[in-house]
Write an enzyme that holds these catalytic residues in place. Structure first.
Site, mmCIF file in Angstrom:
data_model
loop_
_atom_site.group_PDB
_atom_site.id
_atom_site.type_symbol
_atom_site.label_atom_id
_atom_site.label_comp_id
_atom_site.label_asym_id
_atom_site.label_seq_id
_atom_site.Cartn_x
_atom_site.Cartn_y
_atom_site.Cartn_z
ATOM 1 N N LYS A 116 16.254 0.652 2.946
ATOM 2 C CA LYS A 116 16.942 0.770 4.368
ATOM 3 C C LYS A 116 17.465 0.915 5.301
ATOM 4 O O LYS A 116 18.771 1.005 5.362
ATOM 5 C CB LYS A 116 15.300 1.610 4.886
ATOM 6 C CG LYS A 116 13.972 2.274 3.951
ATOM 7 C CD LYS A 116 14.458 3.888 3.608
ATOM 8 C CE LYS A 116 13.411 3.963 2.784
ATOM 9 N NZ LYS A 116 14.425 4.507 1.551
ATOM 10 N N GLU A 200 14.920 0.705 15.132
ATOM 11 C CA GLU A 200 15.062 1.353 15.669
ATOM 12 C C GLU A 200 14.732 2.469 16.416
ATOM 13 O O GLU A 200 14.010 2.504 17.244
ATOM 14 C CB GLU A 200 15.016 2.941 14.893
ATOM 15 C CG GLU A 200 15.734 2.592 13.022
ATOM 16 C CD GLU A 200 15.214 4.091 11.413
ATOM 17 O OE1 GLU A 200 14.782 5.208 12.541
ATOM 18 O OE2 GLU A 200 16.114 4.328 11.188
ATOM 19 N N HIS A 235 2.122 11.851 7.952
ATOM 20 C CA HIS A 235 3.049 12.414 7.065
ATOM 21 C C HIS A 235 3.424 12.607 5.567
ATOM 22 O O HIS A 235 3.823 12.331 4.591
ATOM 23 C CB HIS A 235 3.162 10.415 6.552
ATOM 24 C CG HIS A 235 3.596 9.891 8.092
ATOM 25 N ND1 HIS A 235 4.545 9.836 8.957
ATOM 26 C CD2 HIS A 235 3.134 8.970 8.990
ATOM 27 C CE1 HIS A 235 4.557 9.142 10.170
ATOM 28 N NE2 HIS A 235 3.188 8.329 9.999
ATOM 29 N N ARG A 292 15.534 12.184 -6.080
ATOM 30 C CA ARG A 292 14.819 12.237 -7.020
ATOM 31 C C ARG A 292 14.536 14.392 -6.891
ATOM 32 O O ARG A 292 14.663 15.129 -5.658
ATOM 33 C CB ARG A 292 13.266 11.468 -6.794
ATOM 34 C CG ARG A 292 12.538 11.889 -5.732
ATOM 35 C CD ARG A 292 11.227 11.334 -5.869
ATOM 36 N NE ARG A 292 10.391 12.127 -4.266
ATOM 37 C CZ ARG A 292 10.590 11.488 -3.024
ATOM 38 N NH1 ARG A 292 11.179 10.623 -2.928
ATOM 39 N NH2 ARG A 292 10.184 12.307 -2.321
#
Ligand code: MV4
Length: 503
Positions: A116, A200, A235, A292
């Site tokens: 990331k 973040e 999630h 993907r």
């Protein structure tokens, strides 16, 4: 074109890929574990290889056995589906080393997007929008505290090797920072064997909107518009749709162009997804990229009239893209409900087991991608996804009505499913109006939305009592409708019997 493809997956996605192969005249090879000896993907394939015991670590994740099956079968290519080895760069490399075509992007693109922080660095370098925060891993707590002061609170600690909902920590103030940092690091180490953490700024009530991209091996890459994925529970996506009720044409075009630039930056080919968070000011930020085919790809297929799996196969075989960006336009509206073997009356506890009865919806605008059948025992070892119910109609209100109809037609007995939960979500005024964000479902559930049977009854009694108490004025008004318990089929059958009674 390939003559034979091995599908390194199970369940509905293995069938989905094999169906594309069959239409393309390509022979299919299944792999299966002990738990899947009688699975539909094994029956559907032209040939099948046993690759180990039920735990996926001993079967669907065994690179050596899957490559062995591919070689023995004479397959030229491997489709990884989603999950399992689909985002494993080592597997992609091992395939190519064995002369097998990996139906996915290059290992290099996968590695770039797998980190990331590497992805954030690359985007920042290109002037593309990421959530404000750090572009490198943070080592010492002193550095974390200094950077946190610059960014400001609330903030998110995220695992560099993470993704999805894993390795996340929200921090509201400096007092919480040190213990959050230590926990996040050790969680990241345990989950990903990499303790690296970055920071973040925390976005309040964002939407999760992702853009499908498609690139070929000759440097052509386009975007295929968005999917709205804000409806998630812990999630896990629950409902997806396209178009997003939140986007207008201008924001859609901006996000699409940005996604295509990100794909090009990564030298990407194959189908991929660029995830964004969109804040309440309609500003959008790159979140992560999935290298993907995604679970929810049929939503895009429905509004675009494209077969993403066939496109993946053609791209892997070296064919050029058959679409230009100007030809891409959403038509109508599509919704997907992920039907799980889980009990919404018991905190969505998994409910695997024997499927005693099954009747799936059909008729106009309905697609049911599933890997189950009557008499199949849903194994406990894997994700309990039973089916993806996808509907299309000309606009959102009609697509919603069609989804309600399809869910009411869906009959599964023997195991519990989340179908009753969907029927209630689809009645919620904020869902109907498109007014929701990533926290919507979890907030509903915290406020007692997923009632158990007894309190649901109590709630209906209370609603009736309230209607009566509201006085004479409402006697001829409709009483608040109770959630329908039985399916439309049964109710219809009963009505018919009564109609036949002599009067
Ligand atoms: C965030 C966020 C708010 N601010 N990052 C959760 C999953 C992971 N992929 C990223 N996630 C989030 N990252 C910042 N800076 C809120 C979430 C988030 C979320 C994101 C997408 C879909 C559902 C979500 C539910 C809770 C939190």
């Amino acid at each position: 074109m390939f003559k034979k493809i091995l599908v390194a997956n199970r369940g509905e996605i293995a069938l989905r890929v094999m169906r594309a192969c069959r239409e393309m005249g390509i022979h299919t090879v299944a792999v299966y574990s002990d738990a899947d000896r009688k699975a539909l993907h094994v029956r559907y394939a032209d040939e099948a290889f046993h690759v180990g015991s039920a735990p996926s670590i001993e079967s669907y994740l065994r690179i050596d056995r899957i490559l062995e099956a591919a070689k023995r079968s004479g397959a030229e290519a491997i489709h990884p589906g989603y999950g399992f080895l689909s985002e494993n760069a080592e597997f992609a490399q091992a395939c190519e080393a064995e002369g097998l075509n990996f139906i996915g992007p290059s290992a290099r693109s996968m590695e770039l997007m797998g980190s990331k922080t590497a992805a954030r660095q690359a985007l920042i370098g290109a002037g593309l929008p990421v959530v404000p925060g750090t572009d490198h891993n943070l080592e010492s707590f002193d550095e974390v505290r200094r950077v946190a002061r610059e960014i400001g609170y609330p903030l998110m600690l995220k695992a560099a090797a993470g993704g999805g909902g894993k390795g996340l920590r929200r921090v509201r103030n400096e007092g919480e920072l040190e213990s959050a940092f230590r926990t996040a690091r050790s969680e990241a180490q345990n989950a990903f064997k990499d303790p690296s953490i970055y920071i973040e700024k925390y976005l309040e009530r964002p939407r999760h909107i992702e853009v499908q991209i498609l690139g070929d091996r000759h440097g052509h890459l386009i975007h295929l518009c968005e999917r709205e994925c804000s409806l998630q529970r812990r999630h896990q996506k629950v409902v997806e749709e396209s178009p997003s009720p939140f986007l207008d044409d201008s924001l859609r075009a901006q996000m699409g162009e940005t996604a295509a630039r990100i794909g090009k930056l990564a030298g990407y080919w194959n189908a991929g997804t660029v995830e964004f968070l969109v804040d309440q000011d309609r500003k959008f930020y790159f979140l992560e990229m999935n290298t993907r085919l995604q679970v929810e790809h049929p939503v895009t297929e429905a509004v675009l009239g494209v077969d993403l799996v066939k496109e993946q196969i053609r791209i892997a075989a070296g064919e050029p893209l058959r679409w230009r960006q100007e030809q891409v336009r959403q038509r109508g509206h599509a919704l997907e409900c992920r039907i799980y073997a889980e009990d919404p009356e018991n905190n969505f506890f998994p409910s695997p087991g024997l499927i005693r009865g099954l009747r799936t919806p059909s008729g106009p605008g309905i697609r049911d991608d599933s890997g189950i059948f009557e008499g199949w025992t849903v194994p406990i070892e894997y994700d309990p996804l039973l089916s993806k119910l996808v509907v299309w109609d000309v606009n959102r209100p009609e697509a919603l009505a069609r989804m309600r109809r399809a869910l009411e037609e869906y009959e599964v007995s023997g195991i519990k499913t989340n179908i009753p939960f969907f029927l209630r979500v689809l009645e919620h005024p904020d869902f109907i109006s498109g007014n929701f964000d990533t926290g919507f479902i979890d907030r509903l559930l915290e406020n007692g939305f997923a009632l158990d049977g007894a309190s649901a009854d109590a709630e209906r009694v209370a609603a009736l009592a309230a209607a009566i108490a509201a006085g004479r004025r409402s006697l001829h008004e409709p009483v608040p409708s109770a959630p329908r318990k039985e399916s439309g089929w049964k109710a219809a059958g009963r009505r018919q019997l009564m109609d036949q009674k002599p009067r």
